[in-house]
Design a protein around this motif. Structure first.
Motif, mmCIF file in Angstrom:
data_model
loop_
_atom_site.group_PDB
_atom_site.id
_atom_site.type_symbol
_atom_site.label_atom_id
_atom_site.label_comp_id
_atom_site.label_asym_id
_atom_site.label_seq_id
_atom_site.Cartn_x
_atom_site.Cartn_y
_atom_site.Cartn_z
ATOM 1 N N VAL A 63 0.847 -1.196 0.000
ATOM 2 C CA VAL A 63 0.000 0.000 0.000
ATOM 3 C C VAL A 63 0.882 1.245 0.000
ATOM 4 C CG1 VAL A 63 -1.608 1.357 1.397
ATOM 5 C CG2 VAL A 63 -2.006 -1.078 1.061
ATOM 6 N N LEU A 64 1.929 1.243 0.810
ATOM 7 C CA LEU A 64 2.800 2.417 0.907
ATOM 8 C C LEU A 64 3.607 2.652 -0.365
ATOM 9 C CD1 LEU A 64 4.069 2.017 4.568
ATOM 10 C CD2 LEU A 64 2.481 3.738 3.699
ATOM 11 N N SER A 65 3.915 1.592 -1.089
ATOM 12 C CA SER A 65 4.733 1.763 -2.294
ATOM 13 C C SER A 65 3.905 1.825 -3.572
ATOM 14 C CB SER A 65 5.735 0.610 -2.399
ATOM 15 O OG SER A 65 5.059 -0.617 -2.583
ATOM 16 N N HIS A 66 2.577 1.754 -3.464
ATOM 17 C CA HIS A 66 1.710 1.787 -4.644
ATOM 18 C C HIS A 66 1.781 3.151 -5.321
ATOM 19 C CE1 HIS A 66 -1.995 1.557 -7.046
ATOM 20 N NE2 HIS A 66 -1.778 0.261 -7.010
ATOM 21 N N ASP A 67 1.616 3.141 -6.640
ATOM 22 C CA ASP A 67 1.692 4.372 -7.432
ATOM 23 C C ASP A 67 0.661 5.409 -7.016
ATOM 24 O OD1 ASP A 67 3.737 3.293 -8.855
ATOM 25 O OD2 ASP A 67 2.496 2.664 -10.559
ATOM 26 N N LYS A 68 -0.537 4.957 -6.630
ATOM 27 C CA LYS A 68 -1.606 5.902 -6.295
ATOM 28 C C LYS A 68 -1.492 6.437 -4.878
ATOM 29 C CE LYS A 68 -4.832 4.385 -9.707
ATOM 30 N NZ LYS A 68 -6.192 4.217 -10.075
ATOM 31 N N CYS A 69 -0.605 5.866 -4.095
ATOM 32 C CA CYS A 69 -0.385 6.365 -2.732
ATOM 33 C C CYS A 69 0.563 7.557 -2.807
ATOM 34 C CB CYS A 69 0.210 5.274 -1.851
ATOM 35 S SG CYS A 69 0.458 5.790 -0.141
ATOM 36 N N PRO A 70 0.150 8.708 -2.310
ATOM 37 C CA PRO A 70 1.051 9.873 -2.353
ATOM 38 C C PRO A 70 2.270 9.637 -1.465
ATOM 39 C CG PRO A 70 -0.943 10.371 -1.112
ATOM 40 C CD PRO A 70 -1.112 9.008 -1.674
ATOM 41 N N VAL A 71 3.339 10.286 -1.808
ATOM 42 C CA VAL A 71 4.552 10.165 -1.018
ATOM 43 C C VAL A 71 4.331 10.892 0.304
ATOM 44 C CG1 VAL A 71 7.033 10.573 -0.967
ATOM 45 C CG2 VAL A 71 5.910 10.052 -3.134
ATOM 46 N N LEU A 72 4.200 10.133 1.379
ATOM 47 C CA LEU A 72 3.841 10.718 2.665
ATOM 48 C C LEU A 72 4.985 11.514 3.283
ATOM 49 C CD1 LEU A 72 1.820 7.752 4.158
ATOM 50 C CD2 LEU A 72 0.951 9.784 3.005
ATOM 51 N N ARG A 73 6.217 11.222 2.888
ATOM 52 C CA ARG A 73 7.339 11.962 3.484
ATOM 53 C C ARG A 73 7.376 13.416 3.025
ATOM 54 N NH1 ARG A 73 10.870 9.012 -0.505
ATOM 55 N NH2 ARG A 73 10.489 7.248 0.823
ATOM 56 N N ASN A 74 6.618 13.722 1.977
ATOM 57 C CA ASN A 74 6.549 15.100 1.492
ATOM 58 C C ASN A 74 5.512 15.927 2.242
ATOM 59 O OD1 ASN A 74 8.492 14.470 -0.381
ATOM 60 N ND2 ASN A 74 7.037 14.113 -2.027
ATOM 61 N N LEU A 75 4.765 15.296 3.127
ATOM 62 C CA LEU A 75 3.726 15.991 3.880
ATOM 63 C C LEU A 75 4.266 16.416 5.243
ATOM 64 C CD1 LEU A 75 0.746 13.623 3.089
ATOM 65 C CD2 LEU A 75 1.337 15.766 1.965
ATOM 66 N N THR A 76 3.699 17.471 5.760
ATOM 67 C CA THR A 76 4.111 17.990 7.052
ATOM 68 C C THR A 76 2.986 17.791 8.051
ATOM 69 O OG1 THR A 76 5.409 19.695 5.939
ATOM 70 C CG2 THR A 76 4.924 20.044 8.256
ATOM 71 N N VAL A 77 3.344 17.332 9.246
ATOM 72 C CA VAL A 77 2.368 17.158 10.318
ATOM 73 C C VAL A 77 2.531 18.316 11.290
ATOM 74 C CG1 VAL A 77 1.647 15.686 12.222
ATOM 75 C CG2 VAL A 77 2.461 14.675 10.098
ATOM 76 N N LEU A 78 1.439 19.028 11.495
ATOM 77 C CA LEU A 78 1.449 20.144 12.430
ATOM 78 C C LEU A 78 0.341 19.944 13.454
ATOM 79 C CD1 LEU A 78 1.853 23.098 9.916
ATOM 80 C CD2 LEU A 78 3.603 22.118 11.386
ATOM 81 N N PRO A 79 0.636 20.156 14.714
ATOM 82 C CA PRO A 79 -0.425 20.030 15.726
ATOM 83 C C PRO A 79 -1.402 21.199 15.621
ATOM 84 C CG PRO A 79 1.635 20.717 16.730
ATOM 85 C CD PRO A 79 1.932 20.443 15.293
ATOM 86 N N LEU A 80 -2.687 20.885 15.774
ATOM 87 C CA LEU A 80 -3.707 21.928 15.712
ATOM 88 C C LEU A 80 -3.927 22.588 17.061
ATOM 89 C CD1 LEU A 80 -6.347 20.156 13.458
ATOM 90 C CD2 LEU A 80 -4.657 21.870 12.807
ATOM 91 N N LEU A 81 -3.684 21.851 18.135
ATOM 92 C CA LEU A 81 -3.940 22.379 19.463
ATOM 93 C C LEU A 81 -2.871 21.869 20.425
ATOM 94 C CD1 LEU A 81 -5.877 23.844 21.465
ATOM 95 C CD2 LEU A 81 -7.024 21.644 21.750
ATOM 96 N N LEU A 82 -2.242 22.788 21.124
ATOM 97 C CA LEU A 82 -1.260 22.426 22.139
ATOM 98 C C LEU A 82 -1.809 22.828 23.499
ATOM 99 C CD1 LEU A 82 2.033 23.658 20.448
ATOM 100 C CD2 LEU A 82 1.136 21.348 20.522
ATOM 101 N N SER A 83 -1.707 21.920 24.448
ATOM 102 C CA SER A 83 -2.229 22.203 25.774
ATOM 103 C C SER A 83 -1.480 21.349 26.794
ATOM 104 C CB SER A 83 -3.721 21.885 25.830
ATOM 105 O OG SER A 83 -4.188 21.988 27.151
ATOM 106 N N PRO A 84 -1.077 21.940 27.909
ATOM 107 C CA PRO A 84 -0.391 21.154 28.940
ATOM 108 C C PRO A 84 -1.362 20.282 29.739
ATOM 109 C CG PRO A 84 -0.592 23.427 29.642
ATOM 110 C CD PRO A 84 -1.120 23.356 28.236
ATOM 111 N N GLU A 85 -2.656 20.429 29.519
ATOM 112 C CA GLU A 85 -3.672 19.672 30.253
ATOM 113 C C GLU A 85 -3.918 18.317 29.583
ATOM 114 O OE1 GLU A 85 -6.329 21.819 32.249
ATOM 115 O OE2 GLU A 85 -4.694 23.236 32.474
#
Length: 124
Positions: A63-85
């Protein structure tokens, strides 16, 4: 064009999540069998479980190497909410492994490589 890429990404992520959940279930089942049935565990059943897990890993790899699967390493993960709770939804979705997403923890959670001081001696 961008809508198509977003649909491909959503489909690929759903597929990856399904494969990972299947793999997680199989690993948990095997661990439970080893812990609870260690005395009566026979080799063919253990090897069948191992083969199932191996097959699921291969399916995930495809699944990860399939042609239709986008290259995930090119995506950035950003947190939407940070909270110490404590975040109950986060704790539930990570099965209790992550309970808070605080400012000082984000770099460690999103890190892709260990810091040099944290690497085991065999990798130095």
């Amino acid at each position: 064009m961008q809508q198509r890429e977003e649909k491909q990404l959503a489909f690929a992520l759903d597929n990856i999540i399904q494969r990972v959940n299947d793999l997680k279930t199989s690993i948990a089942s095997m661990i439970m069998k080893v812990e609870n049935e260690y005395e009566n565990l026979n080799r063919p059943n253990f090897l069948d479980n191992y083969a199932l897990i191996s097959g699921q890993l291969m399916a995930l790899s495809k699944v990860l190497s399939h042609d239709k699967c986008p290259v995930l390493r090119n995506l950035t993960v950003l947190p939407l909410l940070l909270s110490p709770e404590r975040d109950e939804q986060l704790a539930q979705s990570t099965e209790g492994r992550v309970t808070t997403f605080a400012h000082y923890l984000v770099p460690d959670y999103l890190r892709t490589k260990l810091e040099p001081r944290q690497r085991p001696k065999c990798f130095r």
